[in-house]
Design a protein around this motif. Structure first.
Motif, PDB file in Angstrom:
ATOM      1  N   LYS A   1     -11.252   3.966  -1.793  1.00 21.97           N
ATOM      2  CA  LYS A   1     -10.938   5.287  -2.319  1.00 21.97           C
ATOM      3  C   LYS A   1     -11.339   5.351  -3.786  1.00 21.97           C
ATOM      4  O   LYS A   1     -11.104   4.398  -4.530  1.00 21.97           O
ATOM      5  CB  LYS A   1      -9.448   5.561  -2.177  1.00 21.97           C
ATOM      6  CG  LYS A   1      -8.946   5.604  -0.772  1.00 21.97           C
ATOM      7  CD  LYS A   1      -7.453   5.894  -0.745  1.00 21.97           C
ATOM      8  CE  LYS A   1      -7.172   7.265  -1.292  1.00 21.97           C
ATOM      9  NZ  LYS A   1      -5.746   7.649  -1.091  1.00 21.97           N
TER      10      LYS A   1
ATOM     11  N   LEU B   1       1.620   8.776  -5.719  1.00 22.68           N
ATOM     12  CA  LEU B   1       2.068   8.805  -4.324  1.00 22.68           C
ATOM     13  C   LEU B   1       1.140   9.657  -3.472  1.00 22.68           C
ATOM     14  O   LEU B   1       0.844   9.312  -2.322  1.00 22.68           O
ATOM     15  CB  LEU B   1       3.494   9.353  -4.240  1.00 22.68           C
ATOM     16  CG  LEU B   1       4.618   8.467  -4.776  1.00 22.68           C
ATOM     17  CD1 LEU B   1       5.955   9.192  -4.650  1.00 22.68           C
ATOM     18  CD2 LEU B   1       4.676   7.134  -4.034  1.00 22.68           C
ATOM     19  N   ALA B   2       0.677  10.782  -4.024  1.00 22.34           N
ATOM     20  CA  ALA B   2      -0.224  11.654  -3.275  1.00 22.34           C
ATOM     21  C   ALA B   2      -1.582  10.996  -3.063  1.00 22.34           C
ATOM     22  O   ALA B   2      -2.225  11.187  -2.021  1.00 22.34           O
ATOM     23  CB  ALA B   2      -0.382  12.989  -4.004  1.00 22.34           C
ATOM     24  N   TRP B   3      -2.034  10.218  -4.055  1.00 22.46           N
ATOM     25  CA  TRP B   3      -3.341   9.558  -3.950  1.00 22.46           C
ATOM     26  C   TRP B   3      -3.293   8.354  -3.019  1.00 22.46           C
ATOM     27  O   TRP B   3      -4.199   8.126  -2.224  1.00 22.46           O
ATOM     28  CB  TRP B   3      -3.799   9.109  -5.343  1.00 22.46           C
ATOM     29  CG  TRP B   3      -5.014   8.223  -5.319  1.00 22.46           C
ATOM     30  CD1 TRP B   3      -6.324   8.620  -5.277  1.00 22.46           C
ATOM     31  CD2 TRP B   3      -5.032   6.785  -5.314  1.00 22.46           C
ATOM     32  NE1 TRP B   3      -7.153   7.531  -5.252  1.00 22.46           N
ATOM     33  CE2 TRP B   3      -6.386   6.387  -5.272  1.00 22.46           C
ATOM     34  CE3 TRP B   3      -4.045   5.809  -5.344  1.00 22.46           C
ATOM     35  CZ2 TRP B   3      -6.772   5.047  -5.252  1.00 22.46           C
ATOM     36  CZ3 TRP B   3      -4.420   4.477  -5.326  1.00 22.46           C
ATOM     37  CH2 TRP B   3      -5.763   4.104  -5.274  1.00 22.46           C
ATOM     38  N   CYS B   4      -2.221   7.569  -3.106  1.00 22.42           N
ATOM     39  CA  CYS B   4      -2.128   6.322  -2.367  1.00 22.42           C
ATOM     40  C   CYS B   4      -1.813   6.582  -0.897  1.00 22.42           C
ATOM     41  O   CYS B   4      -1.283   7.628  -0.526  1.00 22.42           O
ATOM     42  CB  CYS B   4      -1.042   5.446  -2.988  1.00 22.42           C
ATOM     43  SG  CYS B   4      -1.173   3.701  -2.558  1.00 22.42           S
ATOM     44  N   ASP B   5      -2.143   5.623  -0.039  1.00 23.92           N
ATOM     45  CA  ASP B   5      -1.766   5.691   1.365  1.00 23.92           C
ATOM     46  C   ASP B   5      -1.459   4.280   1.850  1.00 23.92           C
ATOM     47  O   ASP B   5      -1.577   3.313   1.106  1.00 23.92           O
ATOM     48  CB  ASP B   5      -2.861   6.354   2.216  1.00 23.92           C
ATOM     49  CG  ASP B   5      -4.206   5.648   2.116  1.00 23.92           C
ATOM     50  OD1 ASP B   5      -4.226   4.397   2.054  1.00 23.92           O
ATOM     51  OD2 ASP B   5      -5.243   6.330   2.102  1.00 23.92           O
ATOM     52  N   GLU B   6      -1.068   4.149   3.123  1.00 25.59           N
ATOM     53  CA  GLU B   6      -0.631   2.854   3.641  1.00 25.59           C
ATOM     54  C   GLU B   6      -1.765   1.850   3.761  1.00 25.59           C
ATOM     55  O   GLU B   6      -1.526   0.658   3.953  1.00 25.59           O
ATOM     56  CB  GLU B   6       0.049   3.037   4.993  1.00 25.59           C
ATOM     57  CG  GLU B   6      -0.836   3.642   6.062  1.00 25.59           C
ATOM     58  CD  GLU B   6      -0.078   3.909   7.346  1.00 25.59           C
ATOM     59  OE1 GLU B   6      -0.724   4.178   8.368  1.00 25.59           O
ATOM     60  OE2 GLU B   6       1.159   3.858   7.330  1.00 25.59           O
ATOM     61  N   ASP B   7      -3.018   2.315   3.650  1.00 30.78           N
ATOM     62  CA  ASP B   7      -4.158   1.403   3.700  1.00 30.78           C
ATOM     63  C   ASP B   7      -4.603   0.947   2.320  1.00 30.78           C
ATOM     64  O   ASP B   7      -5.538   0.156   2.196  1.00 30.78           O
ATOM     65  CB  ASP B   7      -5.342   2.076   4.416  1.00 30.78           C
ATOM     66  CG  ASP B   7      -5.043   2.373   5.874  1.00 30.78           C
ATOM     67  OD1 ASP B   7      -4.402   1.521   6.520  1.00 30.78           O
ATOM     68  OD2 ASP B   7      -5.432   3.441   6.369  1.00 30.78           O
ATOM     69  N   THR B   8      -3.963   1.468   1.286  1.00 30.47           N
ATOM     70  CA  THR B   8      -4.335   1.130  -0.083  1.00 30.47           C
ATOM     71  C   THR B   8      -3.186   0.386  -0.750  1.00 30.47           C
ATOM     72  O   THR B   8      -2.075   0.902  -0.847  1.00 30.47           O
ATOM     73  CB  THR B   8      -4.656   2.403  -0.892  1.00 30.47           C
ATOM     74  OG1 THR B   8      -5.682   3.144  -0.216  1.00 30.47           O
ATOM     75  CG2 THR B   8      -5.132   2.049  -2.289  1.00 30.47           C
TER      76      THR B   8
ATOM     77  N   THR C   1       8.661   6.805   1.190  1.00 39.15           N
ATOM     78  CA  THR C   1       7.553   5.900   0.872  1.00 39.15           C
ATOM     79  C   THR C   1       7.830   4.980  -0.316  1.00 39.15           C
ATOM     80  O   THR C   1       6.945   4.237  -0.727  1.00 39.15           O
ATOM     81  CB  THR C   1       6.274   6.708   0.574  1.00 39.15           C
ATOM     82  OG1 THR C   1       6.541   7.630  -0.500  1.00 39.15           O
ATOM     83  CG2 THR C   1       5.813   7.470   1.802  1.00 39.15           C
TER      84      THR C   1
END
Length: 216
Positions: A17, A30-37, A114
């Motif tokens: 990303k 939090l909006a930028w990050c996800d569980e794959d990062t 999260t």
């Protein structure tokens, strides 16, 4: 060749990303990050974390099993593995990803979807050559200032375990294993870890360790 590309496409690595430009708020992170990062938020900046080594993962899984079994038996809180963010107090401006965290029942309301909005009762960090300075210096100071009651620093490469407890003066104090090699946790009464378990190859069966601890 086209059939080959079609076959391997589902297994191809996802592109990294793009990092946000400039500083961002915790909510923006939090909006930028996800569980794959796997990343942390440090004073408005995104810090990407390197993948963990096999030895690291095995020790993390082992400790997660033991701590989770304890919390389940006594219904005293929740144990969570990475990736799960801890938002430290606002003055520190830090969102960290501990390897393992334990939250006692009194602090369970701090758990959000999260992230944990505050200091957990226990944090375990398992070091790597890349993270050693960060875990031993930066996070040590941050967790102490945040009021994390107990901090375990596990170094697989040096086969060294350090256990810090927050004193009445708000500072960490190093505690060691007893004469039998057991470390008795402060925030988990009755939980004792035979430190040498961590350095065995292969690691001992978790069920056998629970039995030795008197938990089953």
């Amino acid at each position: 060749m086209d059939k080959f590309k079609e076959a391997v496409e589902p297994y191809a690595c996802k592109p990294l990303k793009p990092l946000p430009e400039g500083r961002i708020s915790f909510e923006g992170f939090l909006a930028w990050c996800d569980e794959d990062t796997w990343a942390e938020w440090v004073d408005g900046e995104v810090v990407l974390l390197t993948p963990a080594a096999l030895k690291h993962q095995r020790i993390a899984r082992f400790l997660l099993f033991l701590l989770g079994a304890y919390a389940g038996k006594f219904e005293c809180g929740e144990v969570l593995p990475a990736p799960f963010l801890v938002r430290l107090p606002q003055t520190l401006r830090r969102g960290r990803e501990p390897d393992i965290l334990y939250v006692g029942n009194e602090k369970l309301p701090l758990l959000k979807e999260t992230y944990l909005d505050g200091a957990p009762d226990l944090i375990v960090e398992i070091t790597s050559p890349e993270s050693l300075t960060r875990d031993r210096e930066e996070k040590y100071v941050e967790y102490e200032a945040a009021g994390v009651r107990e901090y375990w620093l596990i170094d697989p490469d040096r086969q060294q375990a350090e256990f810090y407890r927050l004193g009445s003066n708000g500072r960490y104090h190093l505690h060691t294993a007893d004469d039998q090699g057991d470390y008795h946790a402060a925030v988990l009464p009755g939980f004792r870890l035979q430190v040498n378990w961590l350095w065995r190859e292969p690691l001992p069966p978790g069920i056998a360790c629970l039995a030795e601890m008197g938990l089953i």
